[in-house]
Write an enzyme that holds these catalytic residues in place. Sequence first.
Site, PDB file in Angstrom:
ATOM      1  N   SER A   1       0.793  -1.208   0.000  1.00 37.35           N
ATOM      2  CA  SER A   1       0.000   0.000   0.000  1.00 37.35           C
ATOM      3  C   SER A   1       0.836   1.273   0.000  1.00 37.35           C
ATOM      4  O   SER A   1       1.663   1.481  -0.873  1.00 37.35           O
ATOM      5  CB  SER A   1      -0.943  -0.054   1.198  1.00 37.35           C
TER       6      SER A   1
ATOM      7  N   ASP B   1     -10.120  -3.532  -5.705  1.00 33.03           N
ATOM      8  CA  ASP B   1      -9.644  -2.858  -4.500  1.00 33.03           C
ATOM      9  C   ASP B   1     -10.011  -1.378  -4.570  1.00 33.03           C
ATOM     10  O   ASP B   1      -9.556  -0.652  -5.444  1.00 33.03           O
ATOM     11  CB  ASP B   1      -8.123  -3.045  -4.403  1.00 33.03           C
TER      12      ASP B   1
ATOM     13  N   HIS C   1      -8.331  -5.458   0.158  1.00 38.29           N
ATOM     14  CA  HIS C   1      -7.056  -4.757   0.037  1.00 38.29           C
ATOM     15  C   HIS C   1      -5.892  -5.578   0.570  1.00 38.29           C
ATOM     16  O   HIS C   1      -4.750  -5.411   0.128  1.00 38.29           O
ATOM     17  CB  HIS C   1      -7.162  -3.434   0.791  1.00 38.29           C
TER      18      HIS C   1
END
Length: 716
Positions: A547, A634, A679
């Site tokens: 991320s 996502d 995610h």
Amino acid sequence: MMSVLSSLLWVSFRFLTASRCVAFSCRTSQLYKLFVPRCYTSSATDTPADYLTSGIEEYKDLQKYFSRRLRATYRKFSSVPDNSMVCGRHHVYVVQFDGIYRMGSRHGESESQQVLDLRQIPAEETKTGVENLPWVIQRVRVSPQEKHLAATVKTCDSEMPKCLIVKLGDGNPDFVDPPHVALTVDKVVSFEWVTDDILFYTTLEGLRCSSVFRLDLTCRRTHSVFEESRPDVFVEVALSRDRHILTINCNSKTSSEVLLIDTTTPNLEPFLVQPRQRDLLYHVEHWRGSLILLANTGPGLEYQVVQASLLEPFMASWVPLFVPGPGAVVKDMEVVGDHCVLFARTQVGELVLTVVPLTHPSEAFTIQLPSWACAVETRKPGLTNQHNVLELLISSPVHPPVPFCLNLKDGLLLARTKDWTSMEKQSGSVISRLEACSQDGTLVPVTLFHTVPVERLKEAPLLVHVYGAYGRDVHMDFCPENTLLLQQGWTLAYCHIRGGGERGLFWHRQARVEGRQRGVDDLRACLHHLFSIGVSSPSLTALTTCSAGAVPVGALCNSHPHMMQAVMLQAPFLNVLEAMENSNLPLTVEEREEWGDPVGNTKHRLAITSYCPLNNITPQQRYPSMLLTAYRDDARVPLTGILKYTEKLKKALHTHFTTHPVSGCKPNIVLNVQPGANHLGPEDFELRLEEAGLKLAFLYQELGLDHLRPPRKKRR
């Protein structure tokens, strides 16, 4: 204390809440469970499948081999403890893959009963319309007298959890009516029982959580309790440990506002503790009719413990109880009986517990944890738990969770596993805590795990973990893959760069907005320091992150690509400038407190432009090989940005090698796009096994390593 979110496969054994960032468990980061950055709808659903999985085929054989190895590794740790057990007044509730079971808490009662069967929950049609995905349980709460149980479930195809309310009976342990789902409420995130028939909960719209409701099961009516108007604020509800107050926590990235509901009164109307003000963060617990707060009103705007009256909770009445000593930063707080337990990090990064007797706060004392402790998780108290005991799970990336019990009366921390002292010897690992000097002279902590002395690590492959955003610590929970890597001779490094929270709120503030380059400099300094003391070499080094951690890693790949051979990015955030320019995206406004406003502030725009991974790709030879793992739906890190980055990087490499045909070996850029909206990756164990196997195959092939097959045992 908020449950630690586990990495890769291990996450499938815990209660889950999706998040862009994974880190050390701390109440100060509760809002990031679902209040996480970046959301816009991907427009790449029609992209050809062969493009979305480009470059994977050459790793398939090695992937199968490592998947088998990982399966065997996970089998060894299948019985390690976790906190998935919920203690009610009469029963103990345990989460299994197919639902929730309970058994009597009285001595000798071992027969279990299934109270929630996930297979009986109507399946939802997926976005593809092809396959029904299984439900996964996220959070469980039991009402005070065990009349009802509430559990949130979701599929990996959706961000929207639903809450199932199970009628358990009348609270009598000798129940007659079988448990059954009595009601379903959609889009529920956080929830708590105040009585056996009243449930408070928050709901999710898009990725915003702003509404609090009260459900009265006696009449099945829902009443709106609170509505947050600010778009940058995330709202959740939580019970105090003694269950006397319900807190409505309204948190942005830089400020807090908390409302309280006294559960011992019949009106259940909220009242405000302290109005919001910029850069004020606070978190509230209850003790003997007063409030105990963890607030960043200490020296350097770091956390300290203060006390306030329920009748006069405003900041003007806060009385300091405990201020951490120099170099120590508080990460979390629990109020247990007459004690406040603080979870803190020392200057060198070690975890410690500080116990503050609330009746005599000047007599506070510190309890040392095992030297290998890197993550601590507390068990949510049962309705009949002892008031002076705190149950903990302590772990590290290579040490499975060990249950400990802290007796607050005598200050003793005792392990519930007899052989825990031999764990470090069994793992064969050594932990070294180092410091690297960054460009501006700041010392950056590095935690190193290895099996041989540092001076013998020159030829060892090195896997570097990094994050550095949102004030979150880099994730250091136990992960079975790490034990496999150590057995294969790897060294594991965890770089605690600025932007994270390892050294307090100041550590985060240093690398926000215009200071983001400091995190990149810190990462470069960590790698340089490791190489300079003889730990591995650039040709044997790989970086891994997820991320927002992709921002410093991607920036370093552009500016100093020679420092690493390979990079693994999971759901990576790579197009910072483009995302922060678009105010129509649901979470851009709140994200500007972290990344800046490139539209309204020229300095912010220049800062973002200087490090944004997508914007700084240039034709050059030395880019490392990359494995980019993304999830098609996502919402937090959209597929479109990852596709743009991948395409631009491939074009830059093609341009370089076209103009310099004999300049060297071209790096592999591997794009692995999987279905689903989770995610953190797929919930299914087999799919997670394949994903982890691919990562190991990528590492070994790109670093030119031989995968060492274990010697076969001779048949007798």
